[in-house]
Design a protein around this motif. Sequence first.
Motif: not given
Length: 115
Positions: A1-12, A14-21, A108-115
Motif C-alpha cells: 500500500q502507498v503511504q503519503l506524507v504532505e509537507s510545505g505548508g505555512g503562513l503566507v 495574500p498574493g504570496g506563493s507556496l509549494r507543497l510536496s 495533511g499540511t496547513q496552509v494559512t493565507v492572512s495579512s
Amino acid sequence: QVQLVESGGGLVQPGGSLRLSCAASGSIFSINAMGWFRQAPGKQRELVAVITNGGVTNYAASVKGRFTISRDNAANTVYLQMNSLKPEDTAVYSCNTIPPLPGTWGQGTQVTVSS
C-alpha cells in the motif's frame, strides 16, 4: 500500500506563493492519477487538482490559473505550486490517489493565507 506524507505548508500573505510536496513511500508509477485536496474548518473536503500518469491535469475553478500540479514518478512525489494565494485558500491540504483510498489519508499540511 502507498503511504503519503504532505509537507510545505505555512503562513503566507495574500498574493504570496507556496509549494507543497506529497511524498509516497511506495511507487506511484502504476497509479493512474494523483490529486490534491483541501478542507477548511466546517466545510467538506474538496478536490482542487488532479494529474494523471500521462501528465493530464485538471483544476477546480477556484484555483485554475493560480495552482499547478506536477508529478515526479521517479521521486515518488507529487507537487502543488500555489501562486497568488487568497485568504479563501486557507485549509489543510492533503494528497491521495484518484479515486482516493480512505486508509491512505495523511495528516495533511496547513496552509494559512492572512495579512
